[in-house]
Structures are given as C-alpha cells and as structure tokens.
Enzyme design. Structure first.
Site, short mmCIF file in Angstrom:
data_model
loop_
_atom_site.label_atom_id
_atom_site.label_comp_id
_atom_site.label_asym_id
_atom_site.label_seq_id
_atom_site.Cartn_x
_atom_site.Cartn_y
_atom_site.Cartn_z
N GLY A 9 67.48 51.50 29.78
CA GLY A 9 66.59 50.93 30.79
C GLY A 9 65.95 52.02 31.62
O GLY A 9 65.75 51.88 32.83
N GLY A 12 62.49 51.53 33.86
CA GLY A 12 62.41 50.60 34.97
C GLY A 12 62.28 51.31 36.30
O GLY A 12 62.15 52.54 36.39
N GLN A 13 62.31 50.52 37.36
CA GLN A 13 62.07 51.02 38.72
C GLN A 13 63.04 52.14 39.10
O GLN A 13 62.64 53.18 39.61
CB GLN A 13 62.19 49.86 39.71
N ASP A 35 64.70 52.76 26.24
CA ASP A 35 64.23 51.49 26.77
C ASP A 35 63.61 50.71 25.61
O ASP A 35 63.41 51.23 24.52
CB ASP A 35 63.21 51.69 27.89
N ILE A 36 63.28 49.45 25.90
CA ILE A 36 62.66 48.58 24.90
C ILE A 36 61.20 48.98 24.66
O ILE A 36 60.57 48.60 23.68
CB ILE A 36 62.77 47.10 25.34
N ARG A 37 60.65 49.76 25.59
CA ARG A 37 59.26 50.23 25.51
C ARG A 37 59.19 51.65 26.04
O ARG A 37 60.11 52.12 26.70
CB ARG A 37 58.34 49.34 26.36
N ASP A 53 66.97 48.44 22.19
CA ASP A 53 67.20 47.10 22.71
C ASP A 53 68.63 47.04 23.25
O ASP A 53 69.59 47.14 22.46
CB ASP A 53 66.99 46.07 21.61
N TYR A 143 70.26 35.94 38.76
CA TYR A 143 70.52 37.38 38.85
C TYR A 143 71.84 37.65 39.57
O TYR A 143 72.67 38.45 39.10
CB TYR A 143 69.36 38.03 39.59
N LYS A 147 75.31 39.40 38.19
CA LYS A 147 75.86 40.60 38.81
C LYS A 147 77.30 40.38 39.31
O LYS A 147 78.15 41.26 39.18
CB LYS A 147 74.97 41.06 39.97
#
Length: 313
Positions: A9, A12-13, A35-37, A53, A143, A147
């Site tokens: 990941g 991401g942010q 990451d996936i992208r 993935d 979410y 968590k």
C-alpha cells in the site's frame, strides 16, 4: 547490507511518504514499495516497486521470499468514508491483507510487522475527551470495525505465536504531498487546497466538530520510532493511542485566515458528520510517551504554515 523492508500500500496517503522516509533512512534498494497500482514519480524512481494485490496471499508471499523481506509495513486499507459505500470490499481488503502478513510472520518468513490502526476503533460510547489507551470500543463504521478486529488479531498473534507486530492508532492525517484518500478527516487537507485555489471551501462537517489530527511528518516519525524501539519496551500489542492536536473546522479556518483573511467557508454536513460524531475529540497517548518516548512537534498554526508554504510553491 541494511534490513530489507516491504511496504504494502505504498502509493496511499501515508505509504508514499513513509516509503521515501524509509528509503532515506535504510537505503533505496532495501525498501521495496508495492501497491495495486503505480505511484507518483518520486516513489517510482527512488527504488524498487512491485505491483501487488494485498488480498492475494501467494503474491504477497512471493514478493517476501524473492526480496528476502525482514519487515513488512502493511499500509493498504479502504478508509472510513469509502468503506461505508463498499462494506464487504473494505472488510475483505482490511482483514485478509492483515491475516496474510500475520501468517507470514507466524511462519517465520518475516521478522516484524507494522499495521496501522485508527481512532475509528472508538465509538459513540467512548469517552470523547482525553480518550484513554484502554477504554470502551464500540465502533459504528465498517472501517472502525475492521480496525478493532485487527487490533485483537494482532494481540492474539503476539500472545499465541510470538509475532512481533506493532501498531499505532492514527488520528486524522494532514499532508501536502498526497491528495485526500477517502477519509472523514480529509477535510483538513482539502481545505488548504481550496484556500489556495479559490479562497473558499464547502465543508462536509459542522463548524464545531472537534477531531484529533496530526501533521504527516509527525505520523511518519512515530511509525519509524515504534518499529525501531526495543521489543521489550512495547507493552501494547493491540495498538497505541497517538495524539498530535485537536481542532474544529472553525479553528482551522481561523488559522488559515491569519494568512488569507478573505478565505470563506460554508458548512454542508453530509453522511461523514455521523462518522465524525462517533469519534473522540482528543486522545491520551501517555502510553506511547512512556514506552517509546513519543512526542508530537506540530500544532495547528505550525501545520497551517507548512501546508500553505508547500502547496503554494
């Protein structure tokens, strides 16, 4: 040779900035981003990258074995506002990715895991001011449920199998380097982009909604600090409370107006208001301060100055 690290990941942010910080600290070739992208230019050009993935166990295992990974930072997740729209997809990503990494650690294929939790683990019955490390948790979002479940599994894998897993409960995070990622606290990023672009902003939360927040530099510093801490000092194997600052949309507006006096804001609360209302207003992170010397460095005005200065360049 430094230790080999995999970030899942990474685009991401948090993942983007964490990857660059770890590469600077341990060497570009030692930190594998995935990451996936694909991510932004600085992330892609600074070191190794794999399309991955996080829900595919075999794919994760293959990357771990190929690069002889020692530590995994699992940053892949579907955030609060997006998860409410796609509950089952959020549960699948947030939970299965964690099981994959915990099981790799259980099988001694990796040595150490970082997994981020969130203030979303708390709910409407949690004490809102100075929320303690150990308290009532009845999350009311997809979410938050994922968590809270993840925290319990992390604790279980540590006690049952000796997995060295570490975690912090991030508050809302503010950064100029990456765009908002679908979280309820992301108004505190979006508001700066709008302040510079149009001098006006339509806020999806009420003006008095006070939430715990943190500037990204503090969050990255905390993440690296807990992972570098001696294992015997880590007393919380579910997740540590982490605090920076707490403010309302009205207060961040006042801070912005010190530099942009004509900045305008409108309030049009949407479904994210209910999410925000279920979360704490401020956090007690004394356990993190005690165990690994945590201390935040950014308050609201310092954050505002950093955001406007960097976004304005």
């Amino acid at each position: 040779m430094g230790k080999s690290i995999l970030i899942i990941g990474a685009c991401g942010q948090i993942g983007t900035e964490l990857t660059l910080a770890l590469r600077e600290r341990y060497g570009n070739d030692q930190v594998i981003a995935s990451d996936i992208r694909e991510g932004n230019q600085s992330l892609m050009e600074s070191g190794p990258f794999e399309i991955l993935d996080a829900t595919d166990y075999k794919a994760v295992e293959n990357v771990v074995m190929h690069y002889e990974i020692e530590e995994v930072y699992l940053m892949a997740a579907m955030l609060s506002a997006t998860a409410e729209k796609f509950p089952m997809r959020a549960w699948d990503l947030n939970m299965n990715s964690l099981f994959h990494v915990l099981n790799l650690a259980k099988d001694k294929k990796i040595n150490k895991v970082f997994w981020p939790s969130s203030i979303a683990v708390f709910g409407p019955t949690t004490p809102k001011e100075g929320t303690p490390q150990h308290t009532i948790m009845e999350p009311s979002t997809v979410y938050g449920i994922s968590k809270q479940s993840g925290e319990r599994w992390c604790s279980y894998y540590f006690k049952k199998y000796g997995v060295d897993v570490r975690s912090v409960r991030y508050p809302g995070l503010i950064s100029w380097k990456t765009l908002p990622g679908g979280g309820t606290t992301d108004y505190a990023i979006d508001i700066f982009h709008n302040a510079l672009a149009s001098k006006k902003y339509k806020c999806f939360l009420n003006e008095g909604t006070k939430l715990p927040m943190m500037y990204m530099d503090d969050a990255i510093r905390a993440t690296i600090a807990i992972m570098e801490c001696d294992a015997e000092k880590i007393t919380e194997r579910s997740s540590y409370n982490l605090a920076g600052m707490s403010f309302t949309p009205a207060e961040i507006t006042s801070s912005i107006r010190k530099q942009y006096p004509n900045f305008e804001i409108e309030y049009e609360p949407d479904f994210r208001q209910d999410i925000a209302d279920s979360w704490p207003s401020s956090i007690d992170d004394s356990a993190a301060q005690r165990d690994w010397d945590w201390k935040s460095q950014f308050d609201l005005d310092k954050t505002t100055e950093e955001m406007i200065r960097n976004l304005g360049n």
